[in-house]
Write a protein that holds these residues in place. Sequence first.
Motif, PDB file in Angstrom:
ATOM      1  N   SER A 140      12.459 -19.023 -14.239  1.00  0.00           N
ATOM      2  CA  SER A 140      13.220 -18.561 -15.401  1.00  0.00           C
ATOM      3  C   SER A 140      12.825 -17.136 -15.767  1.00  0.00           C
ATOM      4  O   SER A 140      13.674 -16.298 -16.091  1.00  0.00           O
ATOM      5  CB  SER A 140      12.983 -19.498 -16.581  1.00  0.00           C
ATOM      6  OG  SER A 140      13.604 -19.012 -17.748  1.00  0.00           O
ATOM      7  N   ALA A 141      11.522 -16.855 -15.711  1.00  0.00           N
ATOM      8  CA  ALA A 141      11.044 -15.510 -16.070  1.00  0.00           C
ATOM      9  C   ALA A 141      11.525 -14.455 -15.080  1.00  0.00           C
ATOM     10  O   ALA A 141      11.760 -13.300 -15.459  1.00  0.00           O
ATOM     11  CB  ALA A 141       9.520 -15.516 -16.141  1.00  0.00           C
TER      12      ALA A 141
ATOM     13  N   SER B 189      19.662 -13.146 -14.356  1.00  0.00           N
ATOM     14  CA  SER B 189      20.715 -13.261 -15.363  1.00  0.00           C
ATOM     15  C   SER B 189      20.300 -14.254 -16.439  1.00  0.00           C
ATOM     16  O   SER B 189      19.466 -15.139 -16.214  1.00  0.00           O
ATOM     17  CB  SER B 189      22.023 -13.731 -14.716  1.00  0.00           C
ATOM     18  OG  SER B 189      21.914 -15.091 -14.300  1.00  0.00           O
ATOM     19  N   GLU B 190      20.881 -14.103 -17.598  1.00  0.00           N
ATOM     20  CA  GLU B 190      20.582 -15.024 -18.698  1.00  0.00           C
ATOM     21  C   GLU B 190      20.981 -16.450 -18.340  1.00  0.00           C
ATOM     22  O   GLU B 190      20.304 -17.412 -18.723  1.00  0.00           O
ATOM     23  CB  GLU B 190      21.304 -14.572 -19.967  1.00  0.00           C
ATOM     24  CG  GLU B 190      20.762 -13.280 -20.560  1.00  0.00           C
ATOM     25  CD  GLU B 190      21.428 -12.928 -21.872  1.00  0.00           C
ATOM     26  OE1 GLU B 190      22.268 -13.739 -22.345  1.00  0.00           O
ATOM     27  OE2 GLU B 190      21.124 -11.859 -22.432  1.00  0.00           O
TER      28      GLU B 190
ATOM     29  N   TYR C  70      12.003 -13.724  -6.919  1.00  0.00           N
ATOM     30  CA  TYR C  70      12.845 -14.778  -7.478  1.00  0.00           C
ATOM     31  C   TYR C  70      13.541 -15.558  -6.367  1.00  0.00           C
ATOM     32  O   TYR C  70      13.640 -16.792  -6.411  1.00  0.00           O
ATOM     33  CB  TYR C  70      13.876 -14.175  -8.418  1.00  0.00           C
ATOM     34  CG  TYR C  70      14.972 -15.130  -8.825  1.00  0.00           C
ATOM     35  CD1 TYR C  70      14.715 -16.203  -9.688  1.00  0.00           C
ATOM     36  CD2 TYR C  70      16.278 -14.974  -8.345  1.00  0.00           C
ATOM     37  CE1 TYR C  70      15.720 -17.086 -10.061  1.00  0.00           C
ATOM     38  CE2 TYR C  70      17.291 -15.847  -8.714  1.00  0.00           C
ATOM     39  CZ  TYR C  70      17.003 -16.904  -9.567  1.00  0.00           C
ATOM     40  OH  TYR C  70      18.001 -17.771  -9.927  1.00  0.00           O
TER      41      TYR C  70
ATOM     42  N   GLU D  62      20.954 -17.895 -15.391  1.00  0.00           N
ATOM     43  CA  GLU D  62      19.940 -18.477 -14.509  1.00  0.00           C
ATOM     44  C   GLU D  62      18.628 -18.709 -15.254  1.00  0.00           C
ATOM     45  O   GLU D  62      17.938 -19.712 -15.024  1.00  0.00           O
ATOM     46  CB  GLU D  62      19.727 -17.567 -13.296  1.00  0.00           C
ATOM     47  CG  GLU D  62      20.897 -17.579 -12.335  1.00  0.00           C
ATOM     48  CD  GLU D  62      20.867 -16.417 -11.359  1.00  0.00           C
ATOM     49  OE1 GLU D  62      20.321 -16.583 -10.256  1.00  0.00           O
ATOM     50  OE2 GLU D  62      21.396 -15.335 -11.719  1.00  0.00           O
ATOM     51  N   GLN D  63      18.276 -17.782 -16.133  1.00  0.00           N
ATOM     52  CA  GLN D  63      17.061 -17.974 -16.928  1.00  0.00           C
ATOM     53  C   GLN D  63      17.147 -19.269 -17.728  1.00  0.00           C
ATOM     54  O   GLN D  63      16.199 -20.060 -17.766  1.00  0.00           O
ATOM     55  CB  GLN D  63      16.876 -16.778 -17.866  1.00  0.00           C
ATOM     56  CG  GLN D  63      16.498 -15.484 -17.173  1.00  0.00           C
ATOM     57  CD  GLN D  63      16.604 -14.290 -18.097  1.00  0.00           C
ATOM     58  OE1 GLN D  63      16.763 -14.443 -19.321  1.00  0.00           O
ATOM     59  NE2 GLN D  63      16.519 -13.092 -17.537  1.00  0.00           N
TER      60      GLN D  63
ATOM     61  N   TRP E 111      16.833 -22.524 -15.313  1.00  0.00           N
ATOM     62  CA  TRP E 111      15.494 -22.883 -14.827  1.00  0.00           C
ATOM     63  C   TRP E 111      14.596 -23.299 -15.995  1.00  0.00           C
ATOM     64  O   TRP E 111      13.756 -24.197 -15.839  1.00  0.00           O
ATOM     65  CB  TRP E 111      14.873 -21.714 -14.064  1.00  0.00           C
ATOM     66  CG  TRP E 111      15.618 -21.321 -12.821  1.00  0.00           C
ATOM     67  CD1 TRP E 111      16.256 -20.152 -12.576  1.00  0.00           C
ATOM     68  CD2 TRP E 111      15.805 -22.118 -11.639  1.00  0.00           C
ATOM     69  NE1 TRP E 111      16.833 -20.147 -11.331  1.00  0.00           N
ATOM     70  CE2 TRP E 111      16.567 -21.334 -10.726  1.00  0.00           C
ATOM     71  CE3 TRP E 111      15.410 -23.396 -11.260  1.00  0.00           C
ATOM     72  CZ2 TRP E 111      16.931 -21.806  -9.465  1.00  0.00           C
ATOM     73  CZ3 TRP E 111      15.776 -23.867  -9.995  1.00  0.00           C
ATOM     74  CH2 TRP E 111      16.525 -23.083  -9.121  1.00  0.00           C
ATOM     75  N   ALA E 112      14.767 -22.663 -17.163  1.00  0.00           N
ATOM     76  CA  ALA E 112      13.974 -23.062 -18.335  1.00  0.00           C
ATOM     77  C   ALA E 112      14.300 -24.497 -18.746  1.00  0.00           C
ATOM     78  O   ALA E 112      13.408 -25.279 -19.104  1.00  0.00           O
ATOM     79  CB  ALA E 112      14.235 -22.102 -19.498  1.00  0.00           C
TER      80      ALA E 112
ATOM     81  N   ALA F 299      14.346 -14.748 -13.100  1.00  0.00           N
ATOM     82  CA  ALA F 299      15.780 -14.827 -12.838  1.00  0.00           C
ATOM     83  C   ALA F 299      16.505 -13.559 -13.310  1.00  0.00           C
ATOM     84  O   ALA F 299      16.173 -12.989 -14.351  1.00  0.00           O
ATOM     85  CB  ALA F 299      16.369 -16.052 -13.524  1.00  0.00           C
TER      86      ALA F 299
END
Length: 526
Positions: A340-341, A345-346, A430, A348-349, A352-353, A343
Motif C-alpha cells: 500500500s505504501a 495510485s490511491e 512495488y 491501489e493504495q 492493499w491497505a 503503490a
Amino acid sequence: MPGTARVPRVLSIAGSDPSGGAGIQADLKSIAAMGGYGMCAITALTAQNTRGVTAVHTPPPEFLAAQLEAVGSDIAVDAVKIGMLADAEVIRTVAAWLDATRPDVVVLDPVMVATSGDRLLAPDAEEALRGLLTRAHLITPNLPELAALLGEPTASTWAVALDQGTRLSERTGATVLVKGGHLAGSSCPDALVDANHPEGPLIAEFGGERIDTPNTHGTGCSLSSALATVQARTGDWQRSLAVAKAWLRGALEASGELEVGHGHGPVHHFHHAQASVPLAEGEFTDSLWEDTAKVRAEIDALPFIAELDGGTLPEAHFAYYLTQDALYLNGYSRVLARASALAPSEEEQAFWAEGARVCLAVEAELHRTWLSRHPVQAHDAAGQRLPDVSPSGASRGGAPRSGADGAGRPGPVTKAYVDHLLAASASGSYAVLAAAALPCYWIYAEVGSALHARHAGRPESGKHPYAEWIGTYADEAFAASTRRAIAYTDAAGRRASAPEREAMREAFMASSVYEREFFDAPRRYA
C-alpha cells in the motif's frame, strides 16, 4: 562529423535473406536494436533459410543506383553498412555512390566466403571489392575473408590473424576488425587494428569466450550493422565495439529462445528489449500463471488437498494448517501494508491497505472460530511437535501465544515464506512486491474454488468435518479481491523495466512454490 546523431539514420546496402536471419533483414533488426533508424538498398535477392542458400537473383545495377539515389536525395545518411555485393558491376555502382556522397561512417562487411568455405564472388568481383575497401572506415572480415583479401591462407593462430589485419589496414587506410570466431578453442577474441593511426599503429584487443550455440546465422551482418549504428553516436570505434560486442554476446546466448529453423538459426537481436515490448492487458500475468502450471498441478495432487476434499484429513493436520496460516497472515498483513505504501495510485493504495486489514480482522476471526474447536499442535523452531496446547492458548489474533511451551512459533515453511515476502517488501519495488504477494490470492482462490465446486455438487450428508471451512471458499468478495490483485500486478508488470519484470517473475514463482510447500507442511510437521 560522426558521434552526433541521437537517432542515427543508417543505410544497409546488402542482399536480402527471406528467412530473416542475415543480410538486409538482420541489418535492419540490428540497427533498430542499437537505437537507429534503418534503411536499405537491396543488391541481391536470395532464396535461403537456416540450412543454406539455394538461389540468387541480382537486379540490374541501374535499379540499385535508383534505390541509392531515392534514399540519399531525401534522407540524411549518418552511417552506411555494406554487405553482400553480387558482382563487379554492383560493386562499381556502390563505389560511385560513395564517392558522390562521402558518408561519415562506412562499415564494409566483405561477404566473400560461405560457411562451407566456397568462394561467393567471381575473380573480377573480388578485385573490384579490394578497390572498394579504400572507401570504408571499418572493414569487418571473418578470417577466411581476411585471408582472401590478402591472397593468403586462412590464419590458424591469433598472432597470424592480427598480422594479416595490420597489413590489410596498411593497404586500405581503413581500420580492420579482426574476428577470432573461426579459430579453434574456447576463447573468441576480437581486435581493432588501425595501422595508420595518427599516434602510431594501434591494436585494441577485446577478449571474449565462445558461446556454445549452433545459432550463428547472420552474426557477421548483425555485428557490422550494429557497429555502424553505434559509431554514428559515439564517433569512437573502441567504444562502439564494446557496446556491439556485449549486445551480440547476449543475442547469441538468447538465440535458442527463438526456435527458428532446423539449421544454423539466427541470433536474438532484441534479447535486451523483450520487457519493453508492449503487452496486452492480462498478458503478463497470464504468462506468470502459465509458468507455474507444474507447481499448481503438484498442489492439486497433494494428499492434504485430497483428504480435505474427502473429509479424511487428520484433525491434527488441519489444526497445524490453521495455526500456521494464522501466523502467516500476521506477516502477510505487514507485506500488504508495505505494498500500500509503495503503490502508485490511491486506488491501489486503498486496495492493499484493505487487504492488510482483512488479514488481521476478518481472516483472523475465521481462524479464531476454528481454532477454538480444534486442539492446536505446538512445534519447536525446527517444526518438531511438542505436547498439545489447549485452544485457550490462542491469542486474540487467532494464533496461539508464543511462550516456553513452543506454541505459536512458525514452522519452517511458514518462516521461509514470510521471510521471502519480507525480502520482496524490502526491495523497494512495488512491482516485485505485488508479484510476490499475488500467489497467496490467486492460488488460494483457485484451490478453494475447485474444492468448493466439487463439494457443492455432492449430496450433503452432514458428516463432512470440513464442510463449513470449504464453504468459505465461495466468498465472492475474496474472488473479487483476487481479480483486482491480478489486474494491479499485471499493470505493474506492463510498466516494469526488463530487470524488474524478471525479478517479478522470480518472486511470483518462489511464492507459488511456497504455497505448495505450505499445503504440504502438515503432512511433514504435524
